[in-house]
Design an enzyme around this catalytic site. Structure first.
Site, PDB file in Angstrom:
ATOM      1  CB  THR A  16      43.502  12.444 -33.598  1.00 40.54           C
ATOM      2  OG1 THR A  16      44.548  12.678 -32.665  1.00 40.54           O
ATOM      3  CG2 THR A  16      43.126  13.751 -34.260  1.00 40.54           C
ATOM      4  CB  SER A  61      46.940   5.209 -29.812  1.00 38.01           C
ATOM      5  OG  SER A  61      47.854   5.953 -30.570  1.00 38.01           O
ATOM      6  CB  THR A  94      48.223   8.789 -35.941  1.00 37.54           C
ATOM      7  OG1 THR A  94      48.534   9.831 -35.016  1.00 37.54           O
ATOM      8  CG2 THR A  94      47.045   9.188 -36.792  1.00 37.54           C
ATOM      9  CG  ASP A  95      50.641   9.676 -31.399  1.00 38.05           C
ATOM     10  OD1 ASP A  95      51.005  10.126 -32.507  1.00 38.05           O
ATOM     11  OD2 ASP A  95      50.237  10.404 -30.484  1.00 38.05           O
TER      12      ASP A  95
HETATM   13  C1  SIN Z   1      46.499   9.080 -30.598  1.00 38.59           C
HETATM   14  O1  SIN Z   1      47.417   8.450 -31.104  1.00 38.59           O
HETATM   15  O2  SIN Z   1      45.560   8.535 -29.981  1.00 38.59           O
HETATM   16  C2  SIN Z   1      46.485  10.570 -30.633  1.00 38.59           C
HETATM   17  C3  SIN Z   1      47.140  11.122 -31.831  1.00 38.59           C
HETATM   18  C4  SIN Z   1      46.438  10.773 -33.115  1.00 38.59           C
HETATM   19  O3  SIN Z   1      45.538   9.965 -33.219  1.00 38.59           O
HETATM   20  O4  SIN Z   1      46.863  11.395 -34.135  1.00 38.59           O
END
Ligand code: SIN
Length: 319
Positions: A16, A61, A94-95
């Site tokens: 993100t 991710s 983040t995931d």
């Molecule tokens: C990801 O994990 O690539 C998408 C979600 C995020 O980064 O918050």
């Protein structure tokens, strides 16, 4: 490089932090759109620091896989071997950030800093959190006390062993539970709450780089009114063959509370273990990791289920 300057290499992998709402359906955005060099535009770089960038991947991710981890491991190794590199910053979704952080620590155990950072809002949001997180991550990576793999988000510095995404939407989405934060960043200043400790590598990075696949390990959650049928199906080699996937070599049982298992899951796990599947146990609780105890039928690992899965995969890879 001029005398007295430090080099930080920023490796982009997507997420993100590199996401864009523009061009997506109303109220939505697409992760992993903006190149990492553009993410750095306008970001405050600590004094005396020069930045080099490399786009290692550009993914959401949730889709993290062995090929991207291998590319990231190779890039980290190359840059960390340069005498003029003080540390690395990795922009990541983040995931699965906590899985990548743990894997890098387990394989590289770097004496320099490797700082993962991320964002909860896309790069073109008017109140995007990515630039602040990236600036904080650069400040941490440049700090002489930073060592090993760390995560930086919302002004908090978290260790690779304990970092977890705990909230699905808050900007301050990560925590370390009872392990506690490693430190914080306020107005560009790094404040340490504890010293960085870098444990020895757990497995050979060469083995992971040479692998065409990691040993198949699945996570089974214990819960009320459970049956062992899905566990039996998971470890059935004929079912695996029908689906064209490798047979399961290991299971992580995410138990209730202190790692207890519904009796149906326990019975199915016994059958799987008797058939040669390695079983480890952890807790489905978000905090308070199990401590290994001698004589446990299914050994406990003091890790979250997703990290215990990686630990078991690395262990099985070496066998
Ligand atoms: C990801 O994990 O690539 C998408 C979600 C995020 O980064 O918050």
């Amino acid at each position: 490089m001029q005398a007295g300057t430090q080099k930080i290499v920023v490796l982009g992998t997507g997420g993100t932090i590199a996401g864009l709402a523009q061009g997506a359906a109303p109220g939505r955005y697409r992760a992993a759109q903006k190149p990492v060099d553009e993410l750095l535009a306008g970001v405050v770089v600590p004094p005396g620091v020069t930045v080099q960038v490399e786009q290692v991947a550009q993914i959401d991710s949730k889709d993290m896989d062995l090929a991207v981890w291998q590319a990231l491991l190779k890039a980290c190794r190359v840059h960390l071997a340069q005498a003029d590199v003080q540390g690395l910053v990795i922009t990541h979704g983040t995931d699965t950030l906590e899985e990548t952080a743990w894997l890098l620590q387990a394989l590289l155990a770097p004496r320099q800093s490797v700082v993962l950072t991320c964002a909860m809002r896309p790069a073109d949001a008017p109140d995007a959190d990515g630039p602040r997180n990236l600036a904080d991550a650069l400040a941490v990576a440049a700090d002489p006390k930073a060592q090993g793999v760390l995560a930086v988000c919302a002004g908090r510095i978290l260790g690779a062993q304990s970092v977890q995404k705990l909230h699905s939407s808050r900007l301050d989405a990560f925590g370390s539970g009872e392990a506690g934060d490693m430190g914080r960043v306020r107005q560009g200043q790094v404040q340490w709450l504890r010293a960085c400790v870098v444990p020895a590598p757990l497995a050979s990075v060469e083995a992971v780089l040479a692998a065409s696949a990691l040993p198949r390990v699945e996570i089974v959650l214990s819960h009320a009114a459970a049956s062992g049928a899905h566990l039996d199906a998971l470890v059935d080699p004929d079912t695996a063959a029908r689906h064209g996937v490798a047979p399961v070599r290991g299971l992580v049982l995410a138990g209730t509370g202190g790692g207890t298992l519904h009796h149906e899951i326990e019975a199915a796990a016994r059958r799987a273990q008797a058939a040669g599947v390695r079983i480890v146990r952890t807790t489905r609780c978000a905090d308070g990791w199990l401590q290994p105890r001698a004589g446990d039928e299914f050994p406990a690992l003091p890790l979250s289920p997703v990290k215990a899965r990686l630990a078991l995969m690395l262990d099985l890879l070496g066998r």
